[in-house]
Motif scaffolding. Sequence first.
Motif, PDB file in Angstrom:
ATOM      1  N   ALA A  37      -1.616  -3.787  13.515  1.00 35.78           N
ATOM      2  CA  ALA A  37      -0.615  -2.960  14.182  1.00 35.78           C
ATOM      3  C   ALA A  37      -0.991  -2.741  15.653  1.00 35.78           C
ATOM      4  O   ALA A  37      -0.150  -2.871  16.548  1.00 35.78           O
ATOM      5  CB  ALA A  37      -0.472  -1.621  13.461  1.00 35.78           C
ATOM      6  N   LEU A  41       0.775   4.338   6.626  1.00 35.57           N
ATOM      7  CA  LEU A  41      -0.543   4.186   6.012  1.00 35.57           C
ATOM      8  C   LEU A  41      -1.346   5.467   6.172  1.00 35.57           C
ATOM      9  O   LEU A  41      -2.079   5.865   5.267  1.00 35.57           O
ATOM     10  CB  LEU A  41      -1.291   2.994   6.603  1.00 35.57           C
ATOM     11  N   LEU A  42      -1.194   6.127   7.312  1.00 34.57           N
ATOM     12  CA  LEU A  42      -1.844   7.433   7.495  1.00 34.57           C
ATOM     13  C   LEU A  42      -1.339   8.418   6.448  1.00 34.57           C
ATOM     14  O   LEU A  42      -2.098   9.171   5.846  1.00 34.57           O
ATOM     15  CB  LEU A  42      -1.545   7.992   8.881  1.00 34.57           C
ATOM     16  N   MET A  85       4.041   1.285  10.604  1.00 31.09           N
ATOM     17  CA  MET A  85       2.957   0.802   9.746  1.00 31.09           C
ATOM     18  C   MET A  85       1.782   1.763   9.788  1.00 31.09           C
ATOM     19  O   MET A  85       1.255   2.176   8.755  1.00 31.09           O
ATOM     20  CB  MET A  85       2.538  -0.587  10.229  1.00 31.09           C
ATOM     21  N   ILE A  86       1.389   2.151  11.000  1.00 29.59           N
ATOM     22  CA  ILE A  86       0.246   3.063  11.125  1.00 29.59           C
ATOM     23  C   ILE A  86       0.588   4.425  10.508  1.00 29.59           C
ATOM     24  O   ILE A  86      -0.184   4.974   9.720  1.00 29.59           O
ATOM     25  CB  ILE A  86      -0.150   3.223  12.609  1.00 29.59           C
ATOM     26  N   ILE A 116       0.841  -1.199   0.000  1.00 34.96           N
ATOM     27  CA  ILE A 116       0.000   0.000   0.000  1.00 34.96           C
ATOM     28  C   ILE A 116       0.875   1.248   0.000  1.00 34.96           C
ATOM     29  O   ILE A 116       0.681   2.173  -0.774  1.00 34.96           O
ATOM     30  CB  ILE A 116      -0.928   0.008   1.235  1.00 34.96           C
ATOM     31  N   LEU A 136      -8.847   5.517  13.115  1.00 35.03           N
ATOM     32  CA  LEU A 136      -7.801   5.411  12.093  1.00 35.03           C
ATOM     33  C   LEU A 136      -8.427   5.123  10.744  1.00 35.03           C
ATOM     34  O   LEU A 136      -7.975   5.610   9.704  1.00 35.03           O
ATOM     35  CB  LEU A 136      -6.816   4.291  12.454  1.00 35.03           C
ATOM     36  N   VAL A 157       4.349   1.018  14.750  1.00 34.47           N
ATOM     37  CA  VAL A 157       4.098   2.459  14.708  1.00 34.47           C
ATOM     38  C   VAL A 157       4.339   2.972  13.284  1.00 34.47           C
ATOM     39  O   VAL A 157       3.552   3.742  12.730  1.00 34.47           O
ATOM     40  CB  VAL A 157       5.004   3.194  15.720  1.00 34.47           C
ATOM     41  N   PHE A 160      -5.322  -3.465   8.713  1.00 33.35           N
ATOM     42  CA  PHE A 160      -3.937  -3.079   8.997  1.00 33.35           C
ATOM     43  C   PHE A 160      -3.831  -2.331  10.316  1.00 33.35           C
ATOM     44  O   PHE A 160      -2.922  -2.574  11.109  1.00 33.35           O
ATOM     45  CB  PHE A 160      -3.386  -2.247   7.846  1.00 33.35           C
ATOM     46  N   GLY A 161      -4.783  -1.412  10.552  1.00 37.21           N
ATOM     47  CA  GLY A 161      -4.799  -0.746  11.839  1.00 37.21           C
ATOM     48  C   GLY A 161      -4.901  -1.772  12.960  1.00 37.21           C
ATOM     49  O   GLY A 161      -4.197  -1.686  13.969  1.00 37.21           O
ATOM     50  N   SER A 169      -2.654   7.287   2.910  1.00 39.00           N
ATOM     51  CA  SER A 169      -4.107   7.209   2.737  1.00 39.00           C
ATOM     52  C   SER A 169      -4.830   8.439   3.263  1.00 39.00           C
ATOM     53  O   SER A 169      -5.968   8.679   2.929  1.00 39.00           O
ATOM     54  CB  SER A 169      -4.670   5.974   3.450  1.00 39.00           C
ATOM     55  N   GLY A 170      -4.186   9.196   4.110  1.00 40.62           N
ATOM     56  CA  GLY A 170      -4.900  10.238   4.831  1.00 40.62           C
ATOM     57  C   GLY A 170      -5.003  11.570   4.120  1.00 40.62           C
ATOM     58  O   GLY A 170      -5.312  12.572   4.729  1.00 40.62           O
ATOM     59  N   LEU A 210       0.983  -3.676  19.110  1.00 37.52           N
ATOM     60  CA  LEU A 210       1.337  -2.636  20.080  1.00 37.52           C
ATOM     61  C   LEU A 210       0.753  -2.974  21.452  1.00 37.52           C
ATOM     62  O   LEU A 210       1.415  -2.786  22.476  1.00 37.52           O
ATOM     63  CB  LEU A 210       0.840  -1.274  19.595  1.00 37.52           C
ATOM     64  N   ARG A 264     -11.094   8.425   9.911  1.00 35.26           N
ATOM     65  CA  ARG A 264     -10.417   9.718   9.784  1.00 35.26           C
ATOM     66  C   ARG A 264      -9.140   9.628   8.966  1.00 35.26           C
ATOM     67  O   ARG A 264      -8.780  10.553   8.252  1.00 35.26           O
ATOM     68  CB  ARG A 264     -10.071  10.264  11.188  1.00 35.26           C
ATOM     69  N   GLY A 265      -8.420   8.502   9.143  1.00 30.40           N
ATOM     70  CA  GLY A 265      -7.094   8.420   8.540  1.00 30.40           C
ATOM     71  C   GLY A 265      -7.019   7.573   7.286  1.00 30.40           C
ATOM     72  O   GLY A 265      -5.982   7.514   6.641  1.00 30.40           O
ATOM     73  N   GLY A 266      -8.123   6.879   6.954  1.00 33.97           N
ATOM     74  CA  GLY A 266      -8.097   6.043   5.757  1.00 33.97           C
ATOM     75  C   GLY A 266      -7.259   4.787   5.912  1.00 33.97           C
ATOM     76  O   GLY A 266      -6.895   4.155   4.927  1.00 33.97           O
ATOM     77  N   VAL A 267      -6.926   4.405   7.144  1.00 36.04           N
ATOM     78  CA  VAL A 267      -6.158   3.177   7.364  1.00 36.04           C
ATOM     79  C   VAL A 267      -7.151   2.026   7.522  1.00 36.04           C
ATOM     80  O   VAL A 267      -7.966   2.029   8.437  1.00 36.04           O
ATOM     81  CB  VAL A 267      -5.289   3.274   8.642  1.00 36.04           C
TER      82      VAL A 267
END
Lengths: 322, 375
Positions: free
Chosen positions: B153, A280-281, A276-277, A231, B139, A274, B149-150, A284-285, B157, B142-145
Amino acid sequence: MDELARILGSIVSNATPLVIASIGETITERVGVVNLSLDGSIALAAMVGFVTAYLSGNALLGLLAGTVIGMLIALLIVVANIELKQDQVAVGFVLTLLAADLAQFLGQDYTRIPGPTFPTVPIPVLADVPFLGQIFFRHNLLVYFSFVLLFGTWFVMYRTRYGLALRAVGERPATAFARGTNVNRTRYFYTAVGGAMVGLAGASYALAIKPGWANPPVMRGDGWIALAIVIFGGWHPFRVAFGAYLFAGLRALASTIQQQTDLPLVLVNAVPWVLMILTLLLVSGGFVERLIRVAPGPVQRVLRNFLRSEPPAALGAEFSRE
Amino acid sequence: MSDGRLASRRFLGVALTLGSIAASLLLTALIIIAVGASPLEVFDKIWQGIGMKPDGIDPGRFAGVVNFWIPLALASFGLVISFTAGLWNIGVEGQMMFGAIFASWVAREIFLPSVLLVPLELIAAAIGGALWGALAGVLKTRGGVHEIFGGVALNNLASIYAIYLIAGPWQPPEGGSLQSTAPFQEAALLQPVSSGFRVSLLALVLVAVAFVVVAVALRGTRWGLELKALGKSPRSALLLGVATDRNAVLAIAACGAFAGLGGAFRVLFTYGSMRPLVSGGIGFLGLLVVLLTGTRTIWVPFVSFFFAAILAGSTRLKIALQLDQSLAGVVQGILVLMVILANGVRGRMQGQVITRLPEQTPTGAQPQSEEAASG
């Protein structure tokens, strides 16, 4: 300088399974199929690859076995989707759990024992190029294979009519069909190829990068990382490979920092997730889109081409002629 | 004639369900043979492991099944909500973990009589799971994740955070184990009905309440309808005036609350302390349960009980036969895969039956709506 080349060389080597797996998944997703089973597939291919190599004494045979495993799992997903109309994500998710448990169960008597590995084969002449030789040309065959795969995938995808058909099937299957492409056969073929690469990546852990088999497997989680890298890489082979190297580099950096300071190990373990998030943010954001808009006019087109991160339009959707 | 077709359709459904179970058993047997063990001996050990003896039921071992069932059922109920909204809440594992962490925090820091402390722990666990779920939801919206995947992750965590707590701040000053915190105070724990049958009555009540709440919320409330609309088609739901983003976050958070209660059960009853792998794959197993039941809440208790039995039965394989207990996951995975494939085969065969009948109008064709119970 030598020290830097050595570090970069080890990053290239450590990134190799990620590069191979994420390029394999890129091929699969570009043709419209999500193979969500990566984390399990990689583990099972590593286990089967290791045990085959161990029993036969032949690392190449192990690599072949791992490749076949990856291909079979990917084919199972696409058969269930095309012939049986089942959701790719559901089948892929079940397979990722199943393959991981199978690897643990079938490999229980083969943990933590030495087996055959791929030796380092410096490439004549190139290996002696200062600096670059150390980074790129003093590795095992699998690392070289990942280079060939990267350029080969790019070439086929963007410079041949086969690649055009591949991308058309992933973007607009109905149009591709109208133009005479056999959509489902194309999906079978490239999903098998992509799955084979995932299997090869799994086996390359066990036979070259982190030799052996262990429980829990050393590469656990990397399948998910590879999926996220696809992605991040916007489904383009070069960007995907860049993502894999960048990730391997940051991981190496984090563990170096940890060893030299007294930073707790948990922080290092948290880094991949971390990242990864955050990545992707980032892709994609809407951040990239904003960045493109503030760029000067002529640069915009180039930037958009390079930073494109929309998935293939028909990703995950099944195609039927009706 | 339509009766005959209905009957043959039903026959096909039953035959395929039985066929998929038979295929799963056969595949499992082959895998067991592959590691050099005897399938019959393994099945016998699993059967004994859940407490089945020739002369009756061993209550101690049967309690083991119930104690896997409780957290699994709680997580599965939650997942029915998120599945109804069309969300792949893979993060359920981390949500269980956060429920366990929040419950552990209350159990360690707050000193009250049991009647007050236990409810407080459960509320904290539900909040912890819901927050971790809402994070995955935000996520996504708002974030498109993507929630897959969110979720992955956030699972990792959560697990890393649990390990950090156990090895760091929650370690007793004199030093302790990396595998567990010190045992919680007695008042913090759920109590078993008797020492021979170690099952918590309160937890059983909790499962029953969760079942009713989820069933009613999904069938009898406007919110349930909105989630269904969201799950069928987010775009049409938005056009119909459903607050899609808010509902997506709420659905994952609700799932997280139930999963968090499951996590609390694991620390407050199963272990009596906080452990690094407290959820132990139960969340993922819940996803498999819901893949089989779909959004039919009524089937969740039964399917999850069956899976809990396989899980509990396999815990003795290591001692009895030196076999890895991951066999449980293998059996469960193969079974779900076979049922999914059998569903596809049924759809395909029915599709062909319909196209062969000329008097059948296209509107009469029901591709997926009418599914026989297959669990």
